[in-house]
Write a protein that holds these residues in place. Structure first.
Motif, PDB file in Angstrom:
ATOM      1  N   GLU A  16     -47.028 -36.646   8.757  1.00  0.00           N
ATOM      2  CA  GLU A  16     -47.265 -35.989  10.048  1.00  0.00           C
ATOM      3  C   GLU A  16     -45.946 -35.713  10.756  1.00  0.00           C
ATOM      4  N   LEU A  17     -45.018 -36.672  10.706  1.00  0.00           N
ATOM      5  CA  LEU A  17     -43.721 -36.493  11.355  1.00  0.00           C
ATOM      6  C   LEU A  17     -42.934 -35.374  10.684  1.00  0.00           C
ATOM      7  N   GLN A  18     -42.982 -35.301   9.369  1.00  0.00           N
ATOM      8  CA  GLN A  18     -42.287 -34.223   8.655  1.00  0.00           C
ATOM      9  C   GLN A  18     -42.796 -32.860   9.130  1.00  0.00           C
ATOM     10  N   ASP A  19     -44.115 -32.735   9.303  1.00  0.00           N
ATOM     11  CA  ASP A  19     -44.682 -31.484   9.810  1.00  0.00           C
ATOM     12  C   ASP A  19     -44.223 -31.213  11.241  1.00  0.00           C
ATOM     13  N   GLU A  20     -44.194 -32.270  12.061  1.00  0.00           N
ATOM     14  CA  GLU A  20     -43.784 -32.124  13.457  1.00  0.00           C
ATOM     15  C   GLU A  20     -42.324 -31.690  13.569  1.00  0.00           C
ATOM     16  N   LEU A  21     -41.461 -32.196  12.680  1.00  0.00           N
ATOM     17  CA  LEU A  21     -40.041 -31.842  12.723  1.00  0.00           C
ATOM     18  C   LEU A  21     -39.826 -30.347  12.490  1.00  0.00           C
ATOM     19  N   ASP A  22     -40.782 -29.701  11.832  1.00  0.00           N
ATOM     20  CA  ASP A  22     -40.699 -28.253  11.636  1.00  0.00           C
ATOM     21  C   ASP A  22     -40.949 -27.484  12.932  1.00  0.00           C
ATOM     22  N   THR A  23     -41.598 -28.125  13.899  1.00  0.00           N
ATOM     23  CA  THR A  23     -41.940 -27.434  15.143  1.00  0.00           C
ATOM     24  C   THR A  23     -40.990 -27.765  16.292  1.00  0.00           C
ATOM     25  N   ILE A  24     -40.190 -28.823  16.147  1.00  0.00           N
ATOM     26  CA  ILE A  24     -39.238 -29.200  17.192  1.00  0.00           C
ATOM     27  C   ILE A  24     -38.001 -28.319  17.053  1.00  0.00           C
ATOM     28  N   ILE A  25     -37.637 -27.633  18.129  1.00  0.00           N
ATOM     29  CA  ILE A  25     -36.497 -26.718  18.114  1.00  0.00           C
ATOM     30  C   ILE A  25     -35.341 -27.334  18.901  1.00  0.00           C
ATOM     31  N   VAL A  26     -34.157 -27.300  18.315  1.00  0.00           N
ATOM     32  CA  VAL A  26     -32.941 -27.770  18.983  1.00  0.00           C
ATOM     33  C   VAL A  26     -31.952 -26.614  19.053  1.00  0.00           C
ATOM     34  N   GLU A  27     -31.048 -26.687  20.016  1.00  0.00           N
ATOM     35  CA  GLU A  27     -30.052 -25.629  20.182  1.00  0.00           C
ATOM     36  C   GLU A  27     -28.663 -26.236  20.239  1.00  0.00           C
ATOM     37  N   GLY A  28     -27.733 -25.573  19.590  1.00  0.00           N
ATOM     38  CA  GLY A  28     -26.337 -25.963  19.645  1.00  0.00           C
ATOM     39  C   GLY A  28     -25.513 -24.767  20.080  1.00  0.00           C
TER      40      GLY A  28
ATOM     41  N   LYS B  55     -29.817 -35.806  14.955  1.00  0.00           N
ATOM     42  CA  LYS B  55     -30.033 -36.827  15.986  1.00  0.00           C
ATOM     43  C   LYS B  55     -31.485 -36.839  16.440  1.00  0.00           C
ATOM     44  N   ARG B  56     -32.061 -35.656  16.602  1.00  0.00           N
ATOM     45  CA  ARG B  56     -33.455 -35.570  17.055  1.00  0.00           C
ATOM     46  C   ARG B  56     -34.397 -36.136  16.000  1.00  0.00           C
ATOM     47  N   ALA B  57     -34.140 -35.809  14.741  1.00  0.00           N
ATOM     48  CA  ALA B  57     -34.967 -36.338  13.662  1.00  0.00           C
ATOM     49  C   ALA B  57     -34.870 -37.863  13.620  1.00  0.00           C
ATOM     50  N   GLN B  58     -33.662 -38.406  13.792  1.00  0.00           N
ATOM     51  CA  GLN B  58     -33.470 -39.860  13.799  1.00  0.00           C
ATOM     52  C   GLN B  58     -34.240 -40.491  14.965  1.00  0.00           C
ATOM     53  N   ALA B  59     -34.204 -39.829  16.124  1.00  0.00           N
ATOM     54  CA  ALA B  59     -34.920 -40.349  17.290  1.00  0.00           C
ATOM     55  C   ALA B  59     -36.424 -40.373  17.036  1.00  0.00           C
ATOM     56  N   GLU B  60     -36.934 -39.321  16.423  1.00  0.00           N
ATOM     57  CA  GLU B  60     -38.364 -39.258  16.125  1.00  0.00           C
ATOM     58  C   GLU B  60     -38.740 -40.332  15.106  1.00  0.00           C
ATOM     59  N   MET B  61     -37.870 -40.574  14.129  1.00  0.00           N
ATOM     60  CA  MET B  61     -38.116 -41.622  13.144  1.00  0.00           C
ATOM     61  C   MET B  61     -38.103 -42.999  13.826  1.00  0.00           C
ATOM     62  N   GLY B  62     -37.206 -43.174  14.796  1.00  0.00           N
ATOM     63  CA  GLY B  62     -37.163 -44.427  15.544  1.00  0.00           C
ATOM     64  C   GLY B  62     -38.455 -44.672  16.304  1.00  0.00           C
ATOM     65  N   LYS B  63     -38.989 -43.622  16.904  1.00  0.00           N
ATOM     66  CA  LYS B  63     -40.262 -43.744  17.620  1.00  0.00           C
ATOM     67  C   LYS B  63     -41.374 -44.149  16.661  1.00  0.00           C
TER      68      LYS B  63
END
Length: 115
Positions: free
Chosen positions: A27-39, A91-99
């Motif tokens: 489920e998290l892998q699928d969610e990571l596809d929808t989280i958008i980050v900007e640099g 960093k965002r993926a790591q944070a989501e994994m921590g949660k």
């Protein structure tokens, strides 16, 4: 029901927990596809967006970057924006994994497989 089975009962609990973890990881892998980050780079002259998995989605470049005399600067800014975006995605993926780890009673900084 498994009360008299000792270690086998514990094994059943562990198997159930492992299956639950596998489901949550998917489920998290699928969610990571929808989280958008900007640099960005060059104080916003170049902006990149990506998924939390690091897949580049878009690149915006201010026309000021395109100076015929300074091609290398434009290339450097583009590369820097992409690298910044990828770092933020990681960093965002790591944070989501921590949660996810915390929700399962594990330490937030525990390295879970899959990322």
């Amino acid at each position: 029901m498994l009360k008299g089975l000792g270690a086998l009962g514990d094994m059943g609990k562990m198997m159930k927990a492992a299956q639950e973890m596998q489901t949550k990881m998917a489920e998290l892998q699928d969610e990571l596809d929808t989280i958008i980050v900007e640099g960005e780079a060059g104080a916003g002259l170049v902006r990149a967006t990506a998924t939390a998995k690091g897949e580049l989605k878009s690149l915006e470049i201010d026309p000021k970057v395109f100076s015929p005399d300074d091609k290398e600067m434009a290339e450097d800014l583009i590369l820097a924006a992409i690298k910044d975006t990828q770092a933020r995605a990681s960093k965002r993926a790591q944070a989501e994994m921590g949660k996810l780890a915390e929700s399962m009673g594990l330490p937030a900084d525990m390295k879970l497989p899959g990322l």
